[in-house]
Design a protein around this motif. Structure first.
Motif, mmCIF file in Angstrom:
data_model
loop_
_atom_site.group_PDB
_atom_site.id
_atom_site.type_symbol
_atom_site.label_atom_id
_atom_site.label_comp_id
_atom_site.label_asym_id
_atom_site.label_seq_id
_atom_site.Cartn_x
_atom_site.Cartn_y
_atom_site.Cartn_z
ATOM 1 N N ILE A 120 74.790 41.094 30.861
ATOM 2 C CA ILE A 120 75.683 41.556 29.762
ATOM 3 C C ILE A 120 76.688 40.340 29.238
ATOM 4 N N LYS A 121 77.316 39.548 30.085
ATOM 5 C CA LYS A 121 78.136 38.396 29.682
ATOM 6 C C LYS A 121 77.146 37.453 28.732
ATOM 7 N N LYS A 122 76.404 37.236 29.126
ATOM 8 C CA LYS A 122 75.424 36.418 28.225
ATOM 9 C C LYS A 122 75.201 36.719 26.901
ATOM 10 N N ILE A 123 74.870 38.122 27.001
ATOM 11 C CA ILE A 123 74.842 38.892 25.618
ATOM 12 C C ILE A 123 75.949 38.800 24.878
ATOM 13 N N ILE A 124 77.130 39.149 25.365
ATOM 14 C CA ILE A 124 78.402 39.081 24.681
ATOM 15 C C ILE A 124 78.667 37.766 23.990
ATOM 16 N N ASP A 125 78.273 36.531 25.001
ATOM 17 C CA ASP A 125 78.494 35.442 24.580
ATOM 18 C C ASP A 125 77.781 34.672 23.307
ATOM 19 N N ARG A 126 76.656 35.440 23.162
ATOM 20 C CA ARG A 126 75.816 35.056 22.088
ATOM 21 C C ARG A 126 75.828 35.757 20.911
ATOM 22 N N ASN A 127 76.608 36.761 20.995
ATOM 23 C CA ASN A 127 76.969 37.605 19.685
ATOM 24 C C ASN A 127 78.528 37.465 19.337
ATOM 25 N N LYS A 128 78.647 37.815 18.028
ATOM 26 C CA LYS A 128 80.005 37.975 17.472
ATOM 27 C C LYS A 128 80.632 38.899 18.233
ATOM 28 N N ASP A 129 82.003 39.189 17.890
ATOM 29 C CA ASP A 129 82.945 40.171 18.745
ATOM 30 C C ASP A 129 82.027 41.601 18.120
ATOM 31 N N PRO A 130 82.227 42.557 19.363
ATOM 32 C CA PRO A 130 81.881 43.792 19.056
ATOM 33 C C PRO A 130 82.780 44.601 18.294
ATOM 34 N N LEU A 131 82.059 45.850 17.714
ATOM 35 C CA LEU A 131 82.885 46.722 16.881
ATOM 36 C C LEU A 131 83.841 47.303 18.094
ATOM 37 N N ASN A 182 66.715 53.426 16.402
ATOM 38 C CA ASN A 182 67.049 54.351 17.564
ATOM 39 C C ASN A 182 65.897 54.109 18.649
ATOM 40 N N THR A 183 65.366 52.937 18.683
ATOM 41 C CA THR A 183 64.343 52.410 19.795
ATOM 42 C C THR A 183 65.131 52.020 20.879
ATOM 43 N N LYS A 184 64.775 52.341 22.261
ATOM 44 C CA LYS A 184 65.412 51.721 23.325
ATOM 45 C C LYS A 184 64.545 50.857 23.832
ATOM 46 N N LYS A 185 65.180 49.698 24.604
ATOM 47 C CA LYS A 185 64.518 48.855 24.980
ATOM 48 C C LYS A 185 65.307 48.263 26.471
ATOM 49 N N VAL A 186 64.484 48.685 27.526
ATOM 50 C CA VAL A 186 65.220 48.268 28.959
ATOM 51 C C VAL A 186 64.975 46.650 29.021
ATOM 52 N N ILE A 187 66.045 46.032 29.366
ATOM 53 C CA ILE A 187 66.147 44.786 29.510
ATOM 54 C C ILE A 187 66.471 44.042 30.905
ATOM 55 N N TYR A 188 66.897 45.141 31.752
ATOM 56 C CA TYR A 188 67.161 44.805 33.175
ATOM 57 C C TYR A 188 67.079 46.217 34.061
ATOM 58 N N PRO A 195 77.179 45.889 15.004
ATOM 59 C CA PRO A 195 76.920 46.421 13.863
ATOM 60 C C PRO A 195 75.267 46.997 13.675
ATOM 61 N N ASN A 196 74.331 46.129 14.438
ATOM 62 C CA ASN A 196 72.918 46.468 14.256
ATOM 63 C C ASN A 196 72.446 47.047 15.557
ATOM 64 N N LYS A 197 73.121 47.151 16.658
ATOM 65 C CA LYS A 197 72.847 47.595 17.862
ATOM 66 C C LYS A 197 73.846 47.990 19.130
ATOM 67 N N GLU A 198 73.226 48.596 19.820
ATOM 68 C CA GLU A 198 74.374 49.156 21.020
ATOM 69 C C GLU A 198 73.564 48.325 22.507
ATOM 70 N N VAL A 199 74.625 48.103 23.396
ATOM 71 C CA VAL A 199 73.998 47.535 24.506
ATOM 72 C C VAL A 199 74.727 48.430 25.580
ATOM 73 N N LYS A 200 73.897 48.926 26.369
ATOM 74 C CA LYS A 200 74.283 49.783 27.393
ATOM 75 C C LYS A 200 73.941 49.462 28.852
ATOM 76 N N TRP A 201 74.916 49.554 29.550
ATOM 77 C CA TRP A 201 74.966 49.237 31.016
ATOM 78 C C TRP A 201 75.115 50.441 32.032
ATOM 79 N N ASP A 202 74.109 50.878 32.629
ATOM 80 C CA ASP A 202 74.323 52.061 33.627
ATOM 81 C C ASP A 202 74.511 51.684 35.254
ATOM 82 N N GLY A 203 75.707 51.412 35.676
ATOM 83 C CA GLY A 203 76.035 50.716 36.946
ATOM 84 C C GLY A 203 75.386 51.722 38.005
ATOM 85 N N LEU A 204 75.220 53.005 37.914
ATOM 86 C CA LEU A 204 74.474 53.653 38.982
ATOM 87 C C LEU A 204 72.863 53.467 39.107
ATOM 88 N N GLU A 205 72.270 53.426 37.776
ATOM 89 C CA GLU A 205 70.915 53.136 37.646
ATOM 90 C C GLU A 205 70.635 51.745 37.866
#
Length: 293
Positions: A108-119, A240-246, A220-230
């Motif tokens: 998640i941290k790497k994604i944040i660092d690669r992108n501009k500030d989130p909305l 609206n397409t979902k891609k699991v990356i971890y 603006p063009n996507k949502e990054v979602k983290w599920d700590g339980l899963e």
């Protein structure tokens, strides 16, 4: 976790109760003076209710003992000021924020660092107080007692530490605190951490029937979602397409082992560090600020 990492470890425990307990490689003492005088151990573990953390940090530090302390470090501003003024010594000081060792949050941290500030960003941790410690009755649990440090800002402070890890120090903090009427325990918190170009909303409560631990980061063009339980990270695109990356459901449990292994590795070094302890002082500062906003 220490026993599983180093099976032959010996544990020296202060137990004032007269009840006899017989466990392999566990040795019981009636008071601290005899144990500290003999110095037959490598480090101390502070796993008491958080009300007593400061007391034992001070005790071990004064006696030049390496220590691992569970979060949070203390319960008020006066104790925090004293912790910041502890004399520098060549002892290992380490705070137990295991989420720092989650690989998913590194991703998640790497994604944040690669992108501009989130909305916007939302961090949520909620669960039913009665089921937090299933081996304890609700009425005897620390979570019911403000006197033992059971307030949610202290016990769920992982979320504040995670926010610091991902986004750094906020410029301003706004908070809404709700205390249960019956026992005056802080049980429902809504925080806003203001950064230069965006805000992070942190929601924590003891009242939810369902257990949730999530982070939503909106771009603006996507949502990054983290599920700590899963143990999952997925990207939701505009179409609206979902891609699991971890995906590693066991990583939260595994993080406790990684944390202990890191602590033991640092213990072997000639020059000891207080890096993790010093970082948790900053987290503690934000916790206490949230009480006073």
């Amino acid at each position: 976790f220490i026993k599983k990492t180093k099976p032959n470890s010996k544990f020296y425990i202060i137990k004032k109760s007269k009840n006899k307990i017989f466990l392999k490689n566990h040795f019981f003492f009636n008071n601290y003076s005899n144990l500290l005088k003999n110095k037959i151990f490598d480090f101390g573990l502070i796993c008491t209710p958080s009300k007593y953390h400061y007391k034992y940090i001070k005790l071990l530090h004064e006696n030049d003992v390496n220590f691992f302390v569970e979060k949070p470090l203390c319960k008020n501003k006066e104790e925090l000021i004293k912790l910041k003024k502890l004399k520098k010594k060549n002892i290992l000081k380490f705070t137990g924020y295991n989420c720092r060792f989650l690989k998913s949050l590194s991703v998640i941290k790497k994604i944040i660092d690669r992108n501009k500030d989130p909305l916007s960003v939302e961090i949520v941790h909620q669960r039913d107080i009665k089921n937090i410690r299933k081996n304890l009755k609700f009425t005897s649990s620390i979570y019911k007692s403000t006197g033992l440090g059971g307030d949610i800002l202290l016990e769920f402070s992982h979320e504040i530490d995670i926010c610091r890890m991902l986004f750094g120090e906020p410029k301003k903090i706004y908070s809404s605190l709700n205390y249960t009427i019956k026992n005056k325990v802080l049980s429902d918190v809504k925080l806003i951490f203001k950064y230069k170009n965006f805000s992070v909303s942190i929601i924590m409560n003891y009242h939810s029937i369902s257990h949730k631990r999530k982070i939503n980061i909106n771009y603006p063009n996507k949502e990054v979602k983290w599920d700590g339980l899963e143990g999952k990270i997925y990207i939701l695109n505009k179409n609206n397409t979902k891609k699991v990356i971890y995906n590693n459901k066991k990583e939260m449990y595994e993080s406790y082992f990684i944390q202990i292994q890191k602590f033991l590795k640092l213990l072997d070094k000639k020059n000891k560090t207080s890096e993790y302890f010093d970082s948790s002082l900053k987290t503690q500062n934000l916790i206490l600020k949230a009480y006073n906003v």
